[in-house]
Scaffold this active site. Structure first.
Site, PDB file in Angstrom:
ATOM      1  N   ASP A 188      -0.890  -2.109   3.559  1.00 36.88           N
ATOM      2  CA  ASP A 188      -2.214  -2.357   3.360  1.00 36.88           C
ATOM      3  C   ASP A 188      -2.730  -2.238   4.810  1.00 36.88           C
ATOM      4  O   ASP A 188      -2.710  -2.950   5.853  1.00 36.88           O
ATOM      5  CB  ASP A 188      -2.656  -3.746   2.868  1.00 36.88           C
ATOM      6  CG  ASP A 188      -4.117  -4.017   2.636  1.00 36.88           C
ATOM      7  OD1 ASP A 188      -4.956  -3.015   3.036  1.00 36.88           O
ATOM      8  OD2 ASP A 188      -4.286  -5.136   2.041  1.00 36.88           O
ATOM      9  N   HIS A 190      -5.954  -2.237   5.442  1.00 37.51           N
ATOM     10  CA  HIS A 190      -7.128  -3.580   5.339  1.00 37.51           C
ATOM     11  C   HIS A 190      -8.385  -2.923   5.954  1.00 37.51           C
ATOM     12  O   HIS A 190      -9.002  -3.772   6.229  1.00 37.51           O
ATOM     13  CB  HIS A 190      -6.512  -4.913   5.985  1.00 37.51           C
ATOM     14  CG  HIS A 190      -6.948  -5.716   5.629  1.00 37.51           C
ATOM     15  ND1 HIS A 190      -7.633  -6.724   6.026  1.00 37.51           N
ATOM     16  CD2 HIS A 190      -6.617  -6.575   4.200  1.00 37.51           C
ATOM     17  CE1 HIS A 190      -8.073  -7.617   5.125  1.00 37.51           C
ATOM     18  NE2 HIS A 190      -7.480  -7.800   3.945  1.00 37.51           N
ATOM     19  N   GLU A 214      -2.812   1.152   1.295  1.00 39.33           N
ATOM     20  CA  GLU A 214      -3.964   0.757   0.859  1.00 39.33           C
ATOM     21  C   GLU A 214      -5.428   0.587   1.769  1.00 39.33           C
ATOM     22  O   GLU A 214      -5.049   0.508   3.015  1.00 39.33           O
ATOM     23  CB  GLU A 214      -3.929  -0.721   0.088  1.00 39.33           C
ATOM     24  CG  GLU A 214      -4.943  -1.286  -0.304  1.00 39.33           C
ATOM     25  CD  GLU A 214      -4.562  -2.977  -1.060  1.00 39.33           C
ATOM     26  OE1 GLU A 214      -5.511  -3.724  -0.988  1.00 39.33           O
ATOM     27  OE2 GLU A 214      -3.317  -2.790  -1.265  1.00 39.33           O
ATOM     28  N   GLU A 240     -11.126  -2.963  -3.783  1.00 36.68           N
ATOM     29  CA  GLU A 240     -11.391  -4.212  -3.592  1.00 36.68           C
ATOM     30  C   GLU A 240     -12.896  -4.272  -3.352  1.00 36.68           C
ATOM     31  O   GLU A 240     -13.523  -5.318  -3.809  1.00 36.68           O
ATOM     32  CB  GLU A 240     -10.302  -4.894  -2.846  1.00 36.68           C
ATOM     33  CG  GLU A 240     -10.292  -4.790  -1.402  1.00 36.68           C
ATOM     34  CD  GLU A 240      -9.387  -5.254  -0.671  1.00 36.68           C
ATOM     35  OE1 GLU A 240      -9.468  -6.364  -0.070  1.00 36.68           O
ATOM     36  OE2 GLU A 240      -8.147  -4.744  -0.477  1.00 36.68           O
ATOM     37  N   HIS A 290      -6.810  -5.204  -7.899  1.00 38.36           N
ATOM     38  CA  HIS A 290      -6.566  -6.240  -6.432  1.00 38.36           C
ATOM     39  C   HIS A 290      -6.788  -7.697  -6.882  1.00 38.36           C
ATOM     40  O   HIS A 290      -7.599  -8.039  -7.752  1.00 38.36           O
ATOM     41  CB  HIS A 290      -7.720  -5.885  -5.863  1.00 38.36           C
ATOM     42  CG  HIS A 290      -7.819  -6.621  -4.317  1.00 38.36           C
ATOM     43  ND1 HIS A 290      -8.673  -7.691  -4.193  1.00 38.36           N
ATOM     44  CD2 HIS A 290      -7.392  -6.400  -3.383  1.00 38.36           C
ATOM     45  CE1 HIS A 290      -8.428  -8.226  -3.080  1.00 38.36           C
ATOM     46  NE2 HIS A 290      -7.541  -7.604  -2.479  1.00 38.36           N
TER      47      HIS A 290
END
Length: 393
Positions: A188, A190, A214, A240, A290
């Site tokens: 991730d 992020h 991700e 997400e 998610h």
């Protein structure tokens, strides 16, 4: 007023409960005695969701709980301003609870109402490493002992817009440590890694057998996602922070995603998650919802995942770094075994509605304790660089 039938169940009560570690549960009751649970957790913006629910309760008390689509469309379209994380997260919890009620009323799981199951179990992954990824080998070994075959971890700590390539080498080393245990790993980014660094890191990871990367870029950059996808073969995941099928549209049309990750507590609930899943299938995009959230959100994700062929894996917050021993994924469940992990999978829940039983007494007690103690709602940390400038968390 809503459309009705001779068998209508009218909404008599809408409640929200702020509970630790950082979740917002929704309870809807009907005049004929049915109760449904939803989750409207929007991490870091709890008070905004509570305010949105004051409006939703005023609008939908007395409406027919069976009219899920009518309520969804009215909540979304009847006010001039629509969409975004706050309004969609509030709508999500309302929608999830209504699906729970309908399943309980008819005596069937929600996944039956979505067309039935296409699988008997769903693959899941757990988190390792926390916000500051470290000690991943030991954490991955523990996850393997718990029954997981896949994990996810953050790629990096805070980075400058462009930073030293040396800071990326540790990510590759951590991936190799996890892969050496025979486990799959998602990485991730992020949204912490800007384009110049993201290209470098994605290329470094390309030969390491990563399950997916991700949010390699911020969700405001669909064209740059597509550019990155043409550069590397590793599957690219995001979603997400996309709050409806309309926000996924440029990603799908731009061939920017391999894995769609809508969050059922942010994107409009079960109704919209199912629509996004079908839309993703049109573009040959996999579904991996998610869900670093609570048990109600997880149950809602599984209900959709069971019924959608392009689903491939589900995030699970059990013992995640945001949780605590007394406020974890199983804390508010009457029967935690419904989410038992075996050989990397959870068996499809078979109970009516969402297939879980919430410990209502504990929810009410913890919410009251939280309020009386004056505990502030959860906030994500704010990171600054050595020069004092704000960094992406």
């Amino acid at each position: 007023m809503s459309l009705t039938t001779s068998a209508s169940s009218f909404i008599s009560k809408i409640e929200v409960f702020r509970v630790p570690p950082r979740w917002l549960f929704v309870r809807i009751e009907t005049a004929d005695g049915f109760v449904g649970w939803g989750e409207s957790t929007l991490e870091g913006h709890t008070e905004a969701i509570e305010g949105a629910f004051a409006d939703l309760a005023q609008r939908f008390l007395g409406w027919d709980a069976d009219g899920i689509e009518d309520i969804w469309q009215t909540a979304y379209r009847a006010r001039f301003y629509r969409g975004g994380p706050v309004l969609m997260s509030a709508l999500s919890g309302l929608d999830i609870a209504l699906w729970d009620i309908k399943g309980k009323k008819l005596g069937v799981p929600v996944w039956q109402l979505l067309g039935g199951k296409v699988r008997d179990r769903v693959r899941v992954y757990g988190w390792i490493g926390g916000d500051h990824p470290s000690a991943v080998r030991e954490a991955a070994r523990e996850r393997k002992e718990q029954g997981f075959t896949a994990v996810k971890m953050n790629a990096t700590e805070a980075l400058a817009w462009l930073d030293s390539p040396e800071l990326l080498k540790g990510t590759v080393e951590r991936v190799r440590e996890v892969r050496a245990l025979g486990m799959d790993v998602g990485v991730d980014f992020h949204g912490r890694v800007h384009k110049g660094m993201a290209r470098q890191l994605a290329k470094l990871l390309e030969g390491e057998g990563v399950l997916f990367i991700e949010e390699p870029l911020l969700p405001t950059q669909p064209s740059e996602f597509a550019d990155l996808g043409r550069l590397v073969s590793t599957p690219i995941a995001a979603g997400e922070r996309l709050y409806s099928r309309h926000e996924f549209r440029p990603y799908f049309e731009g061939h920017a995603l391999d894995v769609a990750q809508p969050d059922v507590s942010h994107c409009g609930g079960i109704s919209e998650l199912a629509r996004i899943a079908s839309m993703a299938e049109t573009y040959d995009v996999a579904l991996a919802p998610h869900c670093p959230l609570g048990p109600i959100a997880l149950a809602a994700c599984i209900a959709v995942g069971v019924s959608k062929l392009n689903y491939f894996i589900q995030e699970m917050s059990w013992q995640m770094h945001y949780n605590s021993d007394d406020a974890d994924l199983f804390t508010y469940l009457a029967d935690p075994s419904v989410f038992a992990v075996k050989d990397g999978y959870i068996t499809t829940p078979s109970g009516p509605g969402l297939g879980i039983v919430i410990n209502e007494e504990l929810v009410r007690t913890r919410a009251k304790e939280h309020s009386r103690a004056g505990v502030e709602a959860w906030r994500n940390p704010i990171w600054r660089g050595e020069d004092g400038s704000i960094r992406e968390w």
